[in-house]
Write an enzyme that holds these catalytic residues in place. Structure first.
Site, short mmCIF file in Angstrom:
data_model
loop_
_atom_site.label_atom_id
_atom_site.label_comp_id
_atom_site.label_asym_id
_atom_site.label_seq_id
_atom_site.Cartn_x
_atom_site.Cartn_y
_atom_site.Cartn_z
N SER A 15 1.03 -1.50 0.09
CA SER A 15 -0.13 -0.04 -0.33
C SER A 15 0.76 1.13 -0.07
CB SER A 15 -1.03 0.08 1.25
OG SER A 15 -1.34 -0.76 1.20
N ARG A 38 0.15 8.86 4.59
CA ARG A 38 -0.17 8.61 5.81
C ARG A 38 -1.90 8.73 5.43
NH1 ARG A 38 1.50 4.51 9.17
NH2 ARG A 38 -1.02 4.17 10.11
N HIS A 41 -3.16 7.27 2.36
CA HIS A 41 -3.57 5.61 2.91
C HIS A 41 -5.11 5.76 3.44
CE1 HIS A 41 -3.01 2.07 5.66
NE2 HIS A 41 -2.32 1.05 4.50
#
Length: 206
Positions: A15, A38, A41
């Protein structure tokens, strides 16, 4: 039978590798880029990076505050729940006063939303704190008003409220302030992205 990756660690690795391959992080400082990864994500949108706005020292200021034991003050319980406690460097307190029994009456007295009113229950914890606003534009506007009127200054503000009424304007107001800040310009935002930003500031580990 379906063919899919079963290993959690490998899913994580792939990812983050995919994000770094597809997102153009070249215009961001290294510490902000790590936070942006992040955030991407959390929402699955690599184009988010184009809307990330920040003050130059926000990540450094936020990390120093957390390392010194500062609390994380959240506008919504979803933001507070999304903060990964094991990433916090000093067993930091994570505070959300939205459901405090005093909040509804305070909101009626002030003529504002419960989320904005709840911030008055933060008290002296606001001084040097990391503030995470991921839901209510009214909370972000009210924070700016509180600081303008002499309230203690937070060390860093993660201001990423989502919505169609006031979200854009509240984040632009934050960007125009003299606070250390991280925001996502436009209507996008929300609890997941905001908590992800806090988690990334708290620890560089992916």
């Amino acid at each position: 039978m379906y063919s899919y990756e079963h290993d959690g660690a490998e899913i994580y690795r792939q990812s983050f590798a995919t994000i770094r391959a597809e997102a153009d992080l070249s215009g961001l400082p290294e510490d902000v880029a790590q936070v942006a990864v992040r955030m991407i994500h959390a929402c699955g949108q690599v184009d988010l990076v184009a809307d990330v706005a920040f003050s130059p020292d926000v990540v450094l200021a936020g990390r120093k505050a957390l390392e010194s034991g500062a609390p994380v003050l959240c506008d919504a319980q979803m933001v507070a729940s999304g903060v990964t406690r094991k990433r916090l460097p000093a067993f930091n307190e994570v505070v959300c006063t939205l459901n405090d029994p005093r909040t509804p009456d305070l909101a009626r007295e002030m003529g504002t939303t419960r989320t904005a009113a709840a911030m008055h229950l933060w008290g002296d914890r606001l001084d040097g704190a990391v503030v995470a606003i991921g839901n209510a534009p009214t909370a972000l506007f009210h924070l700016l008003e509180m600081v303008r009127d002499g309230a203690p200054r937070p060390a860093a503000v993660i201001g990423i409220p989502v919505g169609f009424i006031g979200a854009v304007e509240s984040k632009e107001a934050l960007a125009a302030s003299d606070l250390e800040f991280l925001a996502v310009r436009g209507r996008r935002g929300g609890s997941a992205i905001t908590a992800a930003a806090v988690n990334a500031i708290a620890s560089t580990a992916e």
